[in-house]
Design an enzyme around this catalytic site. Sequence first.
Site, PDB file in Angstrom:
ATOM      1  N   CYS A  58       0.816  -1.223   0.000  1.00  0.00           N
ATOM      2  CA  CYS A  58       0.000   0.000   0.000  1.00  0.00           C
ATOM      3  C   CYS A  58       0.847   1.268   0.000  1.00  0.00           C
ATOM      4  CB  CYS A  58      -0.946   0.003   1.190  1.00  0.00           C
ATOM      5  SG  CYS A  58      -2.137  -1.334   1.127  1.00  0.00           S
ATOM      6  N   HIS A  88      -3.258   7.565   2.380  1.00  0.00           N
ATOM      7  CA  HIS A  88      -3.646   6.222   1.965  1.00  0.00           C
ATOM      8  C   HIS A  88      -5.013   5.925   2.580  1.00  0.00           C
ATOM      9  CE1 HIS A  88      -3.784   2.064   1.101  1.00  0.00           C
ATOM     10  NE2 HIS A  88      -3.518   1.657   2.334  1.00  0.00           N
ATOM     11  N   ASN A 128     -10.056   0.130   0.237  1.00  0.00           N
ATOM     12  CA  ASN A 128      -8.595   0.199   0.208  1.00  0.00           C
ATOM     13  C   ASN A 128      -8.105  -0.357  -1.135  1.00  0.00           C
ATOM     14  OD1 ASN A 128      -5.850  -0.125   0.516  1.00  0.00           O
ATOM     15  ND2 ASN A 128      -5.975  -1.007   2.576  1.00  0.00           N
TER      16      ASN A 128
HETATM   17  N1  COA Z   1     -18.060  -7.753  10.431  1.00  0.00           N
HETATM   18  C1  COA Z   1     -18.395  -7.976  11.693  1.00  0.00           C
HETATM   19  N2  COA Z   1     -17.503  -8.266  12.667  1.00  0.00           N
HETATM   20  C2  COA Z   1     -16.216  -8.318  12.320  1.00  0.00           C
HETATM   21  C3  COA Z   1     -15.780  -8.095  10.994  1.00  0.00           C
HETATM   22  C4  COA Z   1     -16.767  -7.816  10.031  1.00  0.00           C
HETATM   23  N3  COA Z   1     -16.471  -7.600   8.749  1.00  0.00           N
HETATM   24  N4  COA Z   1     -14.453  -8.220  10.960  1.00  0.00           N
HETATM   25  C5  COA Z   1     -14.036  -8.485  12.211  1.00  0.00           C
HETATM   26  N5  COA Z   1     -15.102  -8.554  13.030  1.00  0.00           N
HETATM   27  C6  COA Z   1     -15.127  -8.840  14.454  1.00  0.00           C
HETATM   28  C7  COA Z   1     -13.919  -9.628  14.923  1.00  0.00           C
HETATM   29  O1  COA Z   1     -14.107 -11.001  14.678  1.00  0.00           O
HETATM   30  C8  COA Z   1     -13.880  -9.298  16.391  1.00  0.00           C
HETATM   31  O2  COA Z   1     -14.843 -10.087  17.048  1.00  0.00           O
HETATM   32  P1  COA Z   1     -14.562 -10.652  18.541  1.00  0.00           P
HETATM   33  O3  COA Z   1     -14.396  -9.441  19.388  1.00  0.00           O
HETATM   34  O4  COA Z   1     -15.794 -11.440  18.820  1.00  0.00           O
HETATM   35  O5  COA Z   1     -13.312 -11.460  18.419  1.00  0.00           O
HETATM   36  C9  COA Z   1     -14.371  -7.830  16.436  1.00  0.00           C
HETATM   37  O6  COA Z   1     -15.051  -7.604  15.184  1.00  0.00           O
HETATM   38  C10 COA Z   1     -13.246  -6.832  16.601  1.00  0.00           C
HETATM   39  O7  COA Z   1     -12.208  -7.195  15.704  1.00  0.00           O
HETATM   40  P2  COA Z   1     -10.970  -6.259  15.473  1.00  0.00           P
HETATM   41  O8  COA Z   1     -10.083  -6.883  14.446  1.00  0.00           O
HETATM   42  O9  COA Z   1     -10.337  -5.914  16.799  1.00  0.00           O
HETATM   43  O10 COA Z   1     -11.694  -4.967  14.871  1.00  0.00           O
HETATM   44  P3  COA Z   1     -11.105  -3.565  14.518  1.00  0.00           P
HETATM   45  O11 COA Z   1     -11.851  -2.504  15.199  1.00  0.00           O
HETATM   46  O12 COA Z   1      -9.609  -3.533  14.625  1.00  0.00           O
HETATM   47  O13 COA Z   1     -11.476  -3.424  12.964  1.00  0.00           O
HETATM   48  C11 COA Z   1     -10.352  -3.656  10.845  1.00  0.00           C
HETATM   49  C12 COA Z   1     -10.992  -4.355  12.022  1.00  0.00           C
HETATM   50  C13 COA Z   1      -9.762  -4.672   9.915  1.00  0.00           C
HETATM   51  C14 COA Z   1     -11.430  -2.835  10.151  1.00  0.00           C
HETATM   52  C15 COA Z   1      -9.256  -2.696  11.366  1.00  0.00           C
HETATM   53  O14 COA Z   1      -8.435  -3.393  12.266  1.00  0.00           O
HETATM   54  C16 COA Z   1      -8.392  -2.115  10.299  1.00  0.00           C
HETATM   55  O15 COA Z   1      -8.832  -1.327   9.506  1.00  0.00           O
HETATM   56  N6  COA Z   1      -7.112  -2.469  10.319  1.00  0.00           N
HETATM   57  C17 COA Z   1      -6.055  -1.889   9.539  1.00  0.00           C
HETATM   58  C18 COA Z   1      -6.307  -1.990   8.079  1.00  0.00           C
HETATM   59  C19 COA Z   1      -5.150  -1.501   7.373  1.00  0.00           C
HETATM   60  O16 COA Z   1      -4.659  -0.441   7.632  1.00  0.00           O
HETATM   61  N7  COA Z   1      -4.719  -2.346   6.485  1.00  0.00           N
HETATM   62  C20 COA Z   1      -3.693  -2.284   5.639  1.00  0.00           C
HETATM   63  C21 COA Z   1      -2.779  -1.200   5.638  1.00  0.00           C
HETATM   64  S1  COA Z   1      -2.622  -1.124   4.016  1.00  0.00           S
END
Ligand code: COA
Length: 292
Positions: free
Chosen positions: A88, A219, A249
């Site tokens: 990215c 980004h 993304n």
């Molecule tokens: N729908 C519903 N629930 C979801 C889900 C979805 N699409 N994806 C994950 N969950 C759940 C998880 O299973 C977890 O459940 P649990 O608490 O029962 O275990 C809960 O939501 C929290 O998960 P978590 O991963 O801590 O959520 P988050 O707030 O961190 O959000 C992302 C997840 C992926 C949206 C976030 O972490 C993110 O954007 N990360 C960085 C992305 C990024 O920058 N990527 C690449 C750089 S290029």
Amino acid sequence: MVETSDEWITERTGIKERRIAAADETAASMGAAAGAKALEAAGLKPDDIDTVICATTSSAYAFPSSACEIARLLGIRRAMAFDLAAACAGFSYAYSVAHSMILTGQSEKVLIVGSDLMARACDPTDRTTIILFGDGAGACVLGKSDTEGTIAVHASADPFSGELLSLPVPQRGQSDTPWLYMKGNEVFKRAVVVLAELVTKTLEKGGMSADDLDFLVPHQANLRIIAATARKLHLDMSQVIVTLDKQGNTSAASVPLALDEGVRSGRIKRGDVLLLESFGGGFTWGSALIRY
Ligand code: COA
């Protein structure tokens, strides 16, 4: 496809829509479409370009590279052409390389393309990634100028956290195609910290403060990450170009797509000071402070 909801996706990511490439599209075909628009916007002909860099980690071929294919599709006949893989952060890395090539006199006009098809790299049953990634391509031409230009660039990597965000390349003889893997919350935390340091360091390098900025062109991974960077810079969200609500993304394409949106919508004007930044797998990160 997965157990999720529009409400969860909107609240946690800011994404409402994504664009998915047709089956016959490639990083090169989309990159060429973006490149053609960039040439038109710059008022240049294909033979004015002496370097083509395609930032991508989803090229259909290792060789010929997507950059060579883009050059072929656009009729760019006498340019050095190569792909650059920094996930990215690819566009920021490519910008940095192009800037150096111009400074040393090796190039005069560089076509920088960011093109990725990440939606098809995600496991359709993995709700933590399939909701995030879209396909896209963006491009710009970087050239020498006395009046506008690059104020500072910065790029770096942490090679010890690669396992948190990875995309294996299928190997011959392998029966399963491996999917993109991301430990989302770990990546999230790291991105917020790194980007805060990155924007501060880039402004320092350029001898500027956040008050000098007209726009942040970040980004587009997660609206909460973007908002955290904007807060760090004390910027109002009206000074931030956001496209991830419509595109998700798009990896190496996200910064040039946001730049394109900012310019074509008329928000970004000639002379504006912009801070471009990105963070991705590797980990890799990079930025460019520019006067447009
Ligand atoms: N729908 C519903 N629930 C979801 C889900 C979805 N699409 N994806 C994950 N969950 C759940 C998880 O299973 C977890 O459940 P649990 O608490 O029962 O275990 C809960 O939501 C929290 O998960 P978590 O991963 O801590 O959520 P988050 O707030 O961190 O959000 C992302 C997840 C992926 C949206 C976030 O972490 C993110 O954007 N990360 C960085 C992305 C990024 O920058 N990527 C690449 C750089 S290029």
